[in-house]
Design an enzyme around this catalytic site. Structure first.
Site, PDB file in Angstrom:
ATOM      1  CD  GLU A   1      39.487  13.835  -7.428  1.00  0.00           C
ATOM      2  OE1 GLU A   1      40.544  14.509  -7.416  1.00  0.00           O
ATOM      3  OE2 GLU A   1      38.603  13.925  -6.566  1.00  0.00           O
TER       4      GLU A   1
ATOM      5  CD  GLU B   1      37.682  11.548  -3.508  1.00  0.00           C
ATOM      6  OE1 GLU B   1      37.833  12.795  -3.433  1.00  0.00           O
ATOM      7  OE2 GLU B   1      38.595  10.765  -3.823  1.00  0.00           O
TER       8      GLU B   1
END
Length: 510
Positions: A276, A421
């Site tokens: 991320e 995710e």
């Protein structure tokens, strides 16, 4: 009574008291070990707001719901059932009547490496495979092993993950911990020493390598994820892959060291280069960008360097490149990200904005067949994104978020996608989003690693409950529909070793 008899009685009494003392001491020590485990659990529970709760600290992004995205008519099927091509069935049963414990560990092999063909991932023989896994964090948080071992047993957890049909585990790490290992430093691993007594005496690296052996024995594969630069339960909140403490060179070395150490073991099949990367339009050089520059905060440029750090040591593994957070609406006019106007940018989840691939695709040269893009996506219980306003649908999510941010990469046959995710609580409106995401994964046969096994993910919950042993059967039944199976058995990624007690090997399947 003569003196000699008195001495004998005294000695006998002393021996009895001594033995009773030893037994009492052993009992106290056992209770202390149990209490230590409970204390660790209590302390870690206090990290709910910083225990890898994805994106909980994000500010509200710009509204991108008015984008003129186009989706082909083939993508407009709103039926919640999975497409037949995904070979999904609810007839696979999960048998938990097993004797847990350490399994005999097979020798490492090098015949299970995977590669990319178009938008598919294939094995050495060109057969398509489907990575359907789960995340298990802790090596990034300061626990220095998997979170939850303060309560659960590692052997049992590994076996149950395999028995439930997940064929790969994404393991988040901090670059800092790997650097410590490379220097021969081994921060203490925190776990319940009574429950996991077979780990006592091992350092944190040895415990990880014990895990690798048991994963192999159960037919599981592993993805290494550099989740944060520094070891910290909130480390993922930091925008970039470097900090004042961990440099960009440190980050690259950590990847290189891991790739070199495990180059002879195809249990580890992939490296997620950085979790991320993100940053807002007003953060300047502190935000991750994506363009054709060589700036130190250009994730596209650094991802190519990171991929080389891995593939130069082990050219056989896959590398996974996540997205960023923002991307200019007019890349020609604002390619340097100079604008401070948020209306000039598309926003998405941290790691979820891969619009830049259309303009500046990652170039791995001779290793292009090892590239997988890996966006993250979450529902409204994690953050109330603009595309969740009103009555969102499968079609509206496709138009407002999924297609232009990353699904086009799969649809245009650029590269495979692995949703690194996704997950959350089984309650509305999050459950509606999860249902649509599951539909998307099934229809396109997208690779994915569900977030997460851990019970201590504050904004999503886990696949197991607080004891890290009892499975959330409602959540598992939901996710089970997009685990790779042939209608009777789950399918693993190892050519020889079956996936748990309910699965088959890749060799058996093909």
């Amino acid at each position: 009574m003569n003196n000699k008899l008195k001495v004998i009685i005294f000695i006998q009494a002393f021996i009895v008291v001594f033995l009773l003392g030893i037994l009492l001491g052993m009992k106290i020590q056992k209770n202390r070990m149990k209490d230590d485990g409970e204390t660790i659990e209590q302390e870690t529970a206090n990290l709910d707001n910083a225990s890898d709760s994805e994106d909980i600290d994000q500010e509200k992004p710009s509204d991108s719901s008015n984008q003129n995205n186009t989706v082909s008519s083939d993508n407009e099927n709103s039926d919640n059932s999975s497409d037949a091509s995904t070979e999904i069935s609810n007839h696979v049963t999960v048998d938990r009547d097993v004797d847990y414990g350490a399994m005999d560990v097979p020798e490492p092999t090098t015949d299970d490496w995977l590669s990319v063909k178009g938008n598919k991932i294939v094995d050495k023989d060109g057969n398509e495979v489907w990575l359907t896994g789960i995340n298990w964090f802790g090596y990034n948080t300061g626990t220095n092993t998997f979170d939850g071992l303060w309560a659960g047993d590692m052997n049992t957890s590994i076996q149950e993950i395999a028995n439930h049909g997940f064929n790969v585990i994404r393991v988040p790490f901090s670059a800092e911990l790997i650097l410590q290992w490379s220097k021969g430093e081994y921060p203490q691993a925190n776990f319940n020493q009574a429950t996991n007594d077979y780990l006592v005496g091992m350092d944190s690296l040895q415990i990880f390598e014990y895990f690798i052996g048991q994963a192999r024995a159960n037919g599981l594969k592993v993805i290494i994820d550099i989740h944060s630069a520094e070891t910290n339960a909130s480390g993922h909140v930091v925008n970039l892959w470097y900090t004042e403490k961990i440099s960009a060179d440190d980050y690259l070395f950590a990847l290189s060291w891991m790739a070199d150490r495990y180059k002879g073991d195809d249990t580890i099949i992939a490296y997620d280069l950085k979790n991320e990367p993100h940053g807002k339009h007003y953060e300047g050089d502190a935000a991750a960008i994506w363009n054709d520059s060589t700036k130190e905060n250009n994730w596209k440029y650094v991802a190519e360097q990171a991929a080389n750090a891995v593939l130069s040591k082990n050219p056989n593994v896959l590398v996974m490149v996540e997205g960023i957070e923002i991307y200019p609406k007019d890349i020609k006019a604002n390619g340097d990200y100079a604008s401070q106007n948020e209306d000039d940018y598309f926003y998405n989840w941290w790691g979820g904005n891969l619009r830049g691939v259309a303009d500046y695709p990652v170039d791995l040269g001779e290793y292009q067949n090892k590239l997988v893009y890996s966006p993250h996506d979450y529902g409204p219980t994690v953050y109330a994104q603009p595309w969740f306003e009103g009555d969102f649908t499968y079609e509206s999510l496709m138009e407002d978020c999924w297609y232009e941010n990353w699904l086009y990469i799969h649809d245009e046959n650029i590269a495979p996608l692995l949703i690194g995710e996704w997950g959350g609580f089984m309650k509305e409106p999050n459950l509606e989003w999860m249902t649509y995401m599951r539909q998307l994964i099934g229809e396109y046969k997208l690779h994915h690693t569900f977030w997460c096994f851990n019970a201590n993910s504050g904004d999503t919950g886990g696949m197991v409950l607080d004891d890290f042993t009892t499975w959330d059967e409602e959540k598992y039944t939901f996710v089970k529909e997009v685990l790779w199976n042939d209608g009777e058995h789950f399918i693993g990624l190892d050519h020889e070793i079956p996936l748990g007690i309910n699965g088959v090997s890749l060799g058996e399947y093909y």
